[in-house]
Write a protein that holds these residues in place. Sequence first.
Motif, PDB file in Angstrom:
ATOM      1  N   TYR A 183      39.263 -74.337-132.792  1.00 19.99           N
ATOM      2  CA  TYR A 183      38.451 -75.001-131.826  1.00 19.99           C
ATOM      3  C   TYR A 183      39.522 -74.930-130.608  1.00 19.99           C
ATOM      4  CZ  TYR A 183      34.148 -75.807-134.344  1.00 19.99           C
ATOM      5  OH  TYR A 183      33.041 -75.638-134.912  1.00 19.99           O
ATOM      6  N   VAL A 184      39.453 -74.167-129.560  1.00 19.26           N
ATOM      7  CA  VAL A 184      40.583 -74.308-128.511  1.00 19.26           C
ATOM      8  C   VAL A 184      39.353 -75.196-127.508  1.00 19.26           C
ATOM      9  CG1 VAL A 184      41.831 -73.226-126.466  1.00 19.26           C
ATOM     10  CG2 VAL A 184      41.641 -72.286-128.744  1.00 19.26           C
ATOM     11  N   LEU A 185      40.026 -76.283-127.167  1.00 16.23           N
ATOM     12  CA  LEU A 185      39.458 -77.504-126.456  1.00 16.23           C
ATOM     13  C   LEU A 185      39.856 -77.337-124.753  1.00 16.23           C
ATOM     14  CD1 LEU A 185      39.084 -80.228-128.660  1.00 16.23           C
ATOM     15  CD2 LEU A 185      37.634 -78.334-128.694  1.00 16.23           C
ATOM     16  N   GLY A 186      38.906 -76.896-123.984  1.00 14.79           N
ATOM     17  CA  GLY A 186      39.585 -76.951-122.582  1.00 14.79           C
ATOM     18  C   GLY A 186      38.788 -77.984-121.863  1.00 14.79           C
ATOM     19  N   SER A 187      38.978 -78.403-120.600  1.00 12.10           N
ATOM     20  CA  SER A 187      38.718 -79.556-119.665  1.00 12.10           C
ATOM     21  C   SER A 187      37.847 -79.209-118.695  1.00 12.10           C
ATOM     22  CB  SER A 187      39.896 -80.139-119.011  1.00 12.10           C
ATOM     23  OG  SER A 187      40.948 -80.422-120.054  1.00 12.10           O
ATOM     24  N   ASN A 247      44.937 -81.362-119.581  1.00 16.61           N
ATOM     25  CA  ASN A 247      44.502 -82.837-119.047  1.00 16.61           C
ATOM     26  C   ASN A 247      43.586 -83.235-120.201  1.00 16.61           C
ATOM     27  OD1 ASN A 247      45.676 -83.397-116.600  1.00 16.61           O
ATOM     28  ND2 ASN A 247      44.354 -81.798-115.777  1.00 16.61           N
ATOM     29  N   PHE A 248      43.359 -82.488-121.439  1.00 11.33           N
ATOM     30  CA  PHE A 248      42.098 -82.712-122.370  1.00 11.33           C
ATOM     31  C   PHE A 248      42.589 -84.289-122.908  1.00 11.33           C
ATOM     32  CE2 PHE A 248      39.752 -82.899-126.252  1.00 11.33           C
ATOM     33  CZ  PHE A 248      38.502 -82.484-125.859  1.00 11.33           C
ATOM     34  N   HIS A 249      43.846 -84.749-122.914  1.00  6.64           N
ATOM     35  CA  HIS A 249      44.017 -86.254-123.577  1.00  6.64           C
ATOM     36  C   HIS A 249      43.238 -87.158-122.970  1.00  6.64           C
ATOM     37  CE1 HIS A 249      46.932 -85.333-120.229  1.00  6.64           C
ATOM     38  NE2 HIS A 249      46.714 -86.542-119.820  1.00  6.64           N
ATOM     39  N   GLU A 250      42.735 -86.886-121.567  1.00  8.67           N
ATOM     40  CA  GLU A 250      41.696 -87.795-120.972  1.00  8.67           C
ATOM     41  C   GLU A 250      40.457 -87.954-121.414  1.00  8.67           C
ATOM     42  OE1 GLU A 250      42.703 -90.041-118.934  1.00  8.67           O
ATOM     43  OE2 GLU A 250      44.735 -89.370-118.697  1.00  8.67           O
ATOM     44  N   ARG A 258      51.649 -90.308-119.677  1.00 11.13           N
ATOM     45  CA  ARG A 258      49.984 -90.835-119.722  1.00 11.13           C
ATOM     46  C   ARG A 258      49.644 -89.869-121.091  1.00 11.13           C
ATOM     47  NH1 ARG A 258      45.529 -94.028-118.278  1.00 11.13           N
ATOM     48  NH2 ARG A 258      43.717 -92.698-118.583  1.00 11.13           N
ATOM     49  N   CYS A 259      49.764 -88.728-121.128  1.00 17.13           N
ATOM     50  CA  CYS A 259      49.365 -87.808-122.460  1.00 17.13           C
ATOM     51  C   CYS A 259      49.871 -88.339-123.683  1.00 17.13           C
ATOM     52  CB  CYS A 259      49.945 -86.526-122.004  1.00 17.13           C
ATOM     53  SG  CYS A 259      49.442 -85.454-123.652  1.00 17.13           S
ATOM     54  N   ASN A 260      51.295 -88.834-123.775  1.00 18.47           N
ATOM     55  CA  ASN A 260      52.072 -89.310-125.017  1.00 18.47           C
ATOM     56  C   ASN A 260      51.049 -90.583-125.192  1.00 18.47           C
ATOM     57  OD1 ASN A 260      53.993 -88.952-127.062  1.00 18.47           O
ATOM     58  ND2 ASN A 260      55.058 -90.890-125.719  1.00 18.47           N
ATOM     59  N   GLU A 261      50.925 -91.261-124.229  1.00 18.26           N
ATOM     60  CA  GLU A 261      49.991 -92.873-124.414  1.00 18.26           C
ATOM     61  C   GLU A 261      48.597 -92.335-125.102  1.00 18.26           C
ATOM     62  OE1 GLU A 261      48.038 -96.255-121.693  1.00 18.26           O
ATOM     63  OE2 GLU A 261      49.832 -95.118-121.026  1.00 18.26           O
ATOM     64  N   LYS A 262      48.066 -91.583-124.690  1.00 17.10           N
ATOM     65  CA  LYS A 262      46.763 -91.141-125.089  1.00 17.10           C
ATOM     66  C   LYS A 262      46.545 -90.440-126.238  1.00 17.10           C
ATOM     67  CE  LYS A 262      43.500 -92.057-122.434  1.00 17.10           C
ATOM     68  NZ  LYS A 262      42.513 -93.314-122.368  1.00 17.10           N
ATOM     69  N   HIS A 282      36.624 -80.932-113.634  1.00 17.71           N
ATOM     70  CA  HIS A 282      36.977 -81.145-115.061  1.00 17.71           C
ATOM     71  C   HIS A 282      35.765 -82.134-115.616  1.00 17.71           C
ATOM     72  CE1 HIS A 282      41.258 -80.677-113.419  1.00 17.71           C
ATOM     73  NE2 HIS A 282      41.263 -79.820-114.547  1.00 17.71           N
ATOM     74  N   PHE A 283      36.062 -82.487-116.833  1.00 12.75           N
ATOM     75  CA  PHE A 283      34.922 -83.485-117.422  1.00 12.75           C
ATOM     76  C   PHE A 283      35.131 -84.839-116.849  1.00 12.75           C
ATOM     77  CE2 PHE A 283      38.354 -83.091-120.653  1.00 12.75           C
ATOM     78  CZ  PHE A 283      38.832 -84.660-120.808  1.00 12.75           C
TER      79      PHE A 283
END
Length: 268
Positions: free
Chosen positions: A38-42, A65-68, A100-104, A186-187
Motif C-alpha cells: 500500500y502506497v499512502l498519499g496525503s 506529510n503522511f506522518h501527520e 517533526r516527522c522523526n518525532e511522529k 491534504h487530509f
Amino acid sequence: MDILKKIKSKIGSSLKSDIIFPENKSLSKILGPYKKAYVLGSSPTIGKLNLKIIDSDTLIISMGNFHEHPDIQKIKPHVHIFAASHEPLTDSIITNWWSRCNEKLPKETLVLVENRDQSIAKKTFVNRELKRYSYGGTYPVDFQKKIVTPWSVTQVAIQLCIYLKIPETYLLGVTHDWQSCKPYEHFFKSSEPSLEFYMHREGIKTRNEQLKQPMPKEKMYRSYELYQGYEKLKLQAEEQGLKIYNGDNFSSFDVFEKRVLKELILEN
C-alpha cells in the motif's frame, strides 16, 4: 576465448561501476518479501479509509506529510519516503519538517531520502534506519544505482515496489487533481506542522500558490510530464508481471486500473 573473457570482464565492470548504493541490496531483505504493498498519499481521500486494519502480508509505504496522520502509530509504515529537496526550500524548513516527522513516525520505520539531502537527514533522523537513493537513472529500476527522476514522490514509491518485485501495489490517497483543476489540499489542515506550514512561517509560497491563473500553462506542462511518468512506470511493472492499482474508492486518478479495497472504506 581470451577475447570473450575480456569482453565479459568489461561488461561486468561497467555494470558494477553504476552501483553507487551497494547497501541498498539489503532493501529486499528489510522490506520483503510481501504479497502486496500500500502506497499512502496525503490527499483528503485518505481520511475516508480505515488504515488500522491493514494485514501483515502488506508492505506499507508512506510519503511526504503522511506522518501527520492521526493513526500513524497504528498504521506503522515500514518505510517513509521523501523526494529530493528543491528551491525555494531552505535547510531550516527541511530540518523543522523532518524533525517533526522523526518525532511522529514509529521508531521502527525506515526513512528513504534523496542523496543530496543526506547531510540534513543524518542530523535529523537519529537512532533510525536511514537509506539513500539518487535521481538521474534509467530503467530497469535498481535502487543500488540511480533511479528514474520522478515528478512526484509517489513515483519513487512505485519504483521501490517494482525493485522489490511486489506482485500487487495499491495506491491510496493519491489523486493529483490539484495539478489541474482543484485546490492543493491534504487530509490535515495547512495550519498544522506540515511542509507548507514551515514554508508559510518563513514567508515562502508553495509552487502551486505562485501559479495564480486557474489553468496556467506551467500546470498543464507539469501534468503532462507527471502522467507520462506514471504511464512509463505502468509499462515497467507490466513487463515484470507486476500489477499497480488505484485502490482508493474516492480517487479519480486513472492511470492505473481501479480495484477498490472495500474493506478499508470507513462507514459514514
